[in-house]
Design a protein around this motif. Structure first.
Motif, PDB file in Angstrom:
ATOM      1  N   LEU A 176       0.833  -1.200   0.000  1.00  0.00           N
ATOM      2  CA  LEU A 176       0.000   0.000   0.000  1.00  0.00           C
ATOM      3  C   LEU A 176       0.869   1.253   0.000  1.00  0.00           C
ATOM      4  O   LEU A 176       2.105   1.180   0.047  1.00  0.00           O
ATOM      5  CB  LEU A 176      -0.929  -0.009   1.215  1.00  0.00           C
ATOM      6  N   THR A 177       0.223   2.409  -0.047  1.00  0.00           N
ATOM      7  CA  THR A 177       0.942   3.682  -0.017  1.00  0.00           C
ATOM      8  C   THR A 177       1.838   3.755   1.210  1.00  0.00           C
ATOM      9  O   THR A 177       1.441   3.354   2.308  1.00  0.00           O
ATOM     10  CB  THR A 177      -0.065   4.849   0.017  1.00  0.00           C
ATOM     11  N   LEU A 178       3.049   4.259   1.022  1.00  0.00           N
ATOM     12  CA  LEU A 178       3.971   4.378   2.152  1.00  0.00           C
ATOM     13  C   LEU A 178       3.382   5.304   3.212  1.00  0.00           C
ATOM     14  O   LEU A 178       2.752   6.316   2.905  1.00  0.00           O
ATOM     15  CB  LEU A 178       5.317   4.923   1.679  1.00  0.00           C
ATOM     16  N   ILE A 179       3.621   4.939   4.474  1.00  0.00           N
ATOM     17  CA  ILE A 179       3.097   5.716   5.591  1.00  0.00           C
ATOM     18  C   ILE A 179       4.161   5.769   6.680  1.00  0.00           C
ATOM     19  O   ILE A 179       4.956   4.836   6.845  1.00  0.00           O
ATOM     20  CB  ILE A 179       1.762   5.113   6.103  1.00  0.00           C
ATOM     21  N   ARG A 180       4.210   6.853   7.397  1.00  0.00           N
ATOM     22  CA  ARG A 180       5.272   7.080   8.382  1.00  0.00           C
ATOM     23  C   ARG A 180       5.067   6.267   9.657  1.00  0.00           C
ATOM     24  O   ARG A 180       6.037   5.885  10.316  1.00  0.00           O
ATOM     25  CB  ARG A 180       5.311   8.576   8.723  1.00  0.00           C
ATOM     26  N   ASN A 181       3.808   6.010  10.020  1.00  0.00           N
ATOM     27  CA  ASN A 181       3.494   5.408  11.321  1.00  0.00           C
ATOM     28  C   ASN A 181       2.612   4.180  11.147  1.00  0.00           C
ATOM     29  O   ASN A 181       1.601   4.234  10.445  1.00  0.00           O
ATOM     30  CB  ASN A 181       2.789   6.426  12.214  1.00  0.00           C
ATOM     31  N   ALA A 182       2.981   3.077  11.802  1.00  0.00           N
ATOM     32  CA  ALA A 182       2.208   1.838  11.680  1.00  0.00           C
ATOM     33  C   ALA A 182       0.778   2.030  12.161  1.00  0.00           C
ATOM     34  O   ALA A 182      -0.160   1.468  11.596  1.00  0.00           O
ATOM     35  CB  ALA A 182       2.883   0.719  12.467  1.00  0.00           C
ATOM     36  N   THR A 183       0.601   2.795  13.226  1.00  0.00           N
ATOM     37  CA  THR A 183      -0.733   3.170  13.701  1.00  0.00           C
ATOM     38  C   THR A 183      -0.742   4.669  13.964  1.00  0.00           C
ATOM     39  O   THR A 183       0.295   5.260  14.286  1.00  0.00           O
ATOM     40  CB  THR A 183      -1.119   2.427  14.994  1.00  0.00           C
ATOM     41  N   CYS A 184      -1.922   5.267  13.841  1.00  0.00           N
ATOM     42  CA  CYS A 184      -2.023   6.726  14.003  1.00  0.00           C
ATOM     43  C   CYS A 184      -3.007   7.154  15.085  1.00  0.00           C
ATOM     44  O   CYS A 184      -2.857   8.232  15.656  1.00  0.00           O
ATOM     45  CB  CYS A 184      -2.439   7.372  12.678  1.00  0.00           C
ATOM     46  N   THR A 185      -4.044   6.356  15.340  1.00  0.00           N
ATOM     47  CA  THR A 185      -5.121   6.828  16.210  1.00  0.00           C
ATOM     48  C   THR A 185      -5.385   5.878  17.370  1.00  0.00           C
ATOM     49  O   THR A 185      -5.172   4.666  17.271  1.00  0.00           O
ATOM     50  CB  THR A 185      -6.431   6.989  15.414  1.00  0.00           C
ATOM     51  N   THR A 186      -5.864   6.444  18.449  1.00  0.00           N
ATOM     52  CA  THR A 186      -6.331   5.669  19.599  1.00  0.00           C
ATOM     53  C   THR A 186      -7.302   6.549  20.372  1.00  0.00           C
ATOM     54  O   THR A 186      -7.400   7.750  20.122  1.00  0.00           O
ATOM     55  CB  THR A 186      -5.162   5.224  20.495  1.00  0.00           C
ATOM     56  N   VAL A 187      -8.026   5.953  21.313  1.00  0.00           N
ATOM     57  CA  VAL A 187      -8.851   6.743  22.234  1.00  0.00           C
ATOM     58  C   VAL A 187      -8.444   6.354  23.646  1.00  0.00           C
ATOM     59  O   VAL A 187      -8.775   5.271  24.121  1.00  0.00           O
ATOM     60  CB  VAL A 187     -10.357   6.504  22.030  1.00  0.00           C
ATOM     61  N   ALA A 188      -7.691   7.220  24.287  1.00  0.00           N
ATOM     62  CA  ALA A 188      -7.212   6.960  25.646  1.00  0.00           C
ATOM     63  C   ALA A 188      -8.245   7.414  26.673  1.00  0.00           C
ATOM     64  O   ALA A 188      -9.090   8.261  26.379  1.00  0.00           O
ATOM     65  CB  ALA A 188      -5.893   7.690  25.867  1.00  0.00           C
ATOM     66  N   PRO A 189      -8.179   6.878  27.898  1.00  0.00           N
ATOM     67  CA  PRO A 189      -9.102   7.329  28.955  1.00  0.00           C
ATOM     68  C   PRO A 189      -8.891   8.794  29.342  1.00  0.00           C
ATOM     69  O   PRO A 189      -9.817   9.452  29.794  1.00  0.00           O
ATOM     70  CB  PRO A 189      -8.764   6.411  30.135  1.00  0.00           C
ATOM     71  N   THR A 190      -7.674   9.291  29.165  1.00  0.00           N
ATOM     72  CA  THR A 190      -7.290  10.674  29.504  1.00  0.00           C
ATOM     73  C   THR A 190      -7.676  11.041  30.934  1.00  0.00           C
ATOM     74  O   THR A 190      -8.080  12.169  31.204  1.00  0.00           O
ATOM     75  CB  THR A 190      -7.888  11.702  28.510  1.00  0.00           C
ATOM     76  N   GLY A 191      -7.529  10.091  31.848  1.00  0.00           N
ATOM     77  CA  GLY A 191      -7.947  10.332  33.228  1.00  0.00           C
ATOM     78  C   GLY A 191      -7.261  11.513  33.873  1.00  0.00           C
ATOM     79  O   GLY A 191      -7.906  12.344  34.519  1.00  0.00           O
ATOM     80  N   SER A 192      -5.941  11.624  33.704  1.00  0.00           N
ATOM     81  CA  SER A 192      -5.196  12.724  34.324  1.00  0.00           C
ATOM     82  C   SER A 192      -5.203  13.977  33.465  1.00  0.00           C
ATOM     83  O   SER A 192      -5.435  15.081  33.963  1.00  0.00           O
ATOM     84  CB  SER A 192      -3.747  12.291  34.599  1.00  0.00           C
ATOM     85  N   ILE A 193      -4.947  13.815  32.160  1.00  0.00           N
ATOM     86  CA  ILE A 193      -4.808  15.019  31.335  1.00  0.00           C
ATOM     87  C   ILE A 193      -6.141  15.737  31.144  1.00  0.00           C
ATOM     88  O   ILE A 193      -6.166  16.953  30.946  1.00  0.00           O
ATOM     89  CB  ILE A 193      -4.144  14.721  29.974  1.00  0.00           C
ATOM     90  N   SER A 194      -7.269  15.014  31.220  1.00  0.00           N
ATOM     91  CA  SER A 194      -8.562  15.703  31.113  1.00  0.00           C
ATOM     92  C   SER A 194      -8.829  16.553  32.355  1.00  0.00           C
ATOM     93  O   SER A 194      -9.486  17.598  32.268  1.00  0.00           O
ATOM     94  CB  SER A 194      -9.698  14.703  30.898  1.00  0.00           C
ATOM     95  N   ILE A 195      -8.314  16.121  33.507  1.00  0.00           N
ATOM     96  CA  ILE A 195      -8.432  16.942  34.721  1.00  0.00           C
ATOM     97  C   ILE A 195      -7.620  18.223  34.546  1.00  0.00           C
ATOM     98  O   ILE A 195      -8.082  19.327  34.856  1.00  0.00           O
ATOM     99  CB  ILE A 195      -7.954  16.160  35.959  1.00  0.00           C
ATOM    100  N   ILE A 196      -6.401  18.074  34.019  1.00  0.00           N
ATOM    101  CA  ILE A 196      -5.552  19.243  33.781  1.00  0.00           C
ATOM    102  C   ILE A 196      -6.202  20.186  32.771  1.00  0.00           C
ATOM    103  O   ILE A 196      -6.203  21.408  32.936  1.00  0.00           O
ATOM    104  CB  ILE A 196      -4.163  18.799  33.282  1.00  0.00           C
ATOM    105  N   ALA A 197      -6.781  19.604  31.702  1.00  0.00           N
ATOM    106  CA  ALA A 197      -7.401  20.412  30.646  1.00  0.00           C
ATOM    107  C   ALA A 197      -8.760  20.960  31.060  1.00  0.00           C
ATOM    108  O   ALA A 197      -9.287  21.869  30.410  1.00  0.00           O
ATOM    109  CB  ALA A 197      -7.547  19.576  29.377  1.00  0.00           C
ATOM    110  N   GLY A 198      -9.350  20.394  32.109  1.00  0.00           N
ATOM    111  CA  GLY A 198     -10.662  20.855  32.559  1.00  0.00           C
ATOM    112  C   GLY A 198     -11.775  20.451  31.620  1.00  0.00           C
ATOM    113  O   GLY A 198     -12.665  21.250  31.302  1.00  0.00           O
ATOM    114  N   CYS A 199     -11.748  19.191  31.162  1.00  0.00           N
ATOM    115  CA  CYS A 199     -12.785  18.728  30.236  1.00  0.00           C
ATOM    116  C   CYS A 199     -13.208  17.308  30.600  1.00  0.00           C
ATOM    117  O   CYS A 199     -12.584  16.653  31.436  1.00  0.00           O
ATOM    118  CB  CYS A 199     -12.273  18.765  28.796  1.00  0.00           C
TER     119      CYS A 199
END
Length: 418
Positions: A302-325
């Motif tokens: 297939l077309t060359l790509i820089r990263n084997a995977t690109c997306t995920t959905v993390a729980p963001t438990g700590s960073i969402s508290i920091i971001a206030g969301c």
């Protein structure tokens, strides 16, 4: 035995820099099987998990918090029932999240009311047959009682992965990884991308492009605790860009989390995340080169790509508290939250959902008495007379969302996530 304790030593180094580790334990021989060197019998994988747990307990990640661990276990291992039920004793494996890796064969046996063979190569004395629904029921009952084990559809994971060879995940399970793979994750706060009440799609796409480049650059400048981790990451260059603040974005759009409108918008959010991140990674491959393992992977033609995977959905438990969301793609957990800390003078902090408070003040129904009612109502505003019905609709918390509506929202995102 040497390999087991080498793994514990490697994990200890990762905990020291605030990392977490996932392990696959069903590669260890079942309890009661003869060992080749000592002539004794094996104590089984779960007993060795206790050794890993004790080691983790003595090390605080980065000197600040306990290390995080994921333990996975195949559904067809002879000791699977011990693994499924181990956390009925809540004092056991307290530094582990647990997940059973389910195969397509097992799920078909559940549907057909059939049986599966539990077996371990080279130790036929441990082989036995069991009804699939017996194991399925144990998983469900334990998940209900104590929240574990989780489940991973391991055949589906490896089928969708561009390389495969996945047996475990990171501690929160959003990132299936190969041996010595590592997380390189980031999340975009959707709730911050509104201008004059409308979602700014152009800005969202621009942020995705910047974030993919940022995460890819992080691979090259990162400090790697172990040489095996560096080798693995430079070979596949896995990144995981996701989002947070989804529930807050729905509030700003004036729609309910559990509505068909919300699922339709999620599809647009997720498709844009996938398409833009992949396009950016392909552009990076032209600029800097594809990930080295692409030439040996399922996508070598297939077309060359820089990263084997690109997306995920993390729980963001700590960073969402920091971001206030709101965290990840989850509903708002509660409109009032009691947080407990170790900081002197801040042991207990009550938080009120800022979006709810702002709207309540703007519409004139905010009061401390109302907040107390919400606290007594488990953090929910449902059924409270002072809160207008349209506001109740858009401020449903996690406990107000039915399981099927929660899963339906997750299923939308799953279609577009690596």
């Amino acid at each position: 035995l040497t390999h087991i304790y080498k793994t514990i030593a490697d994990a200890a180094k990762i905990f020291q820099v605030a990392g977490g580790v996932g392990y696959e334990f069903s590669s260890l021989r079942p309890k009661g099987c003869f060992t080749t060197k000592s002539g004794g019998v094996s104590s089984g994988p779960v007993s060795f998990m206790r050794v890993f747990d004790a080691s983790c307990n003595e090390l605080k990640a980065g000197g600040r918090r306990k290390g995080a661990q994921m333990g996975t276990f195949r559904i067809d291992h002879p000791d699977i029932e011990e693994f499924i039920n181990v956390k009925q004793d809540l004092s056991q494996l307290t530094n582990f999240n647990l997940s059973v890796t389910l195969t397509e064969t097992f799920m078909q046996a559940v549907r057909d009311n059939g049986s599966i063979m539990l077996q371990f190569k080279g130790h036929s004395q441990a082989d036995r047959k069991i009804q699939a629904k017996v194991l399925w029921k144990q998983i469900i009952e334990n998940a209900w009682k104590c929240g574990e084990p989780g489940i991973l559809f391991i055949d589906r994971i490896n089928d969708k992965d561009p390389i495969g060879n996945i047996t475990s995940t990171n501690p929160c399970a959003e990132q299936p990884l190969p041996p010595y793979g590592c997380c390189d994750l980031g999340s975009i706060d959707l709730a911050k991308l509104f201008s004059r009440g409308k979602f700014d799609w152009a800005r969202y796409e621009d942020l995705i492009k910047i974030a993919v480049r940022f995460l890819d650059d992080a691979i090259d400048v990162n400090y790697y605790t172990l040489p095996q981790i560096k080798e693995q990451q430079l070979s596949e260059r896995r990144i995981g860009l996701g989002i947070m603040g989804l529930a807050d974005a729905f509030v700003k759009l004036g729609i309910a989390y559990d509505s068909s409108e919300a699922r339709a918008i999620s599809e647009d959010f997720a498709r844009t995340l996938r398409d833009t991140s992949k396009a950016t990674s392909k552009a990076l491959a032209i600029e800097k080169g594809a990930f080295p393992s692409q030439y040996l992977s399922k996508i070598k033609d297939l077309t060359l790509i820089r990263n084997a995977t690109c997306t995920t959905v993390a729980p963001t438990g700590s960073i969402s508290i920091i971001a206030g969301c709101s965290s990840g793609i989850e509903p708002i957990y509660a409109l009032t939250i009691e947080r407990r800390h170790n900081l002197p003078g801040f042991e207990v902090i009550w938080e009120e959902n800022k979006l709810f408070v702002d709207i309540a003040k703007e519409q004139g129904f905010y009061s401390k008495a109302l907040i107390e009612k919400i606290k007594k109502n488990s953090g929910s505003c449902q059924g409270i007379d002072e809160v207008p019905k349209d506001i109740q609709t858009i401020f449903k918390i996690a406990a107000d969302i039915t399981p099927i509506n929660h899963i339906s929202q997750l299923a939308v995102w799953q279609k577009f996530i690596d």
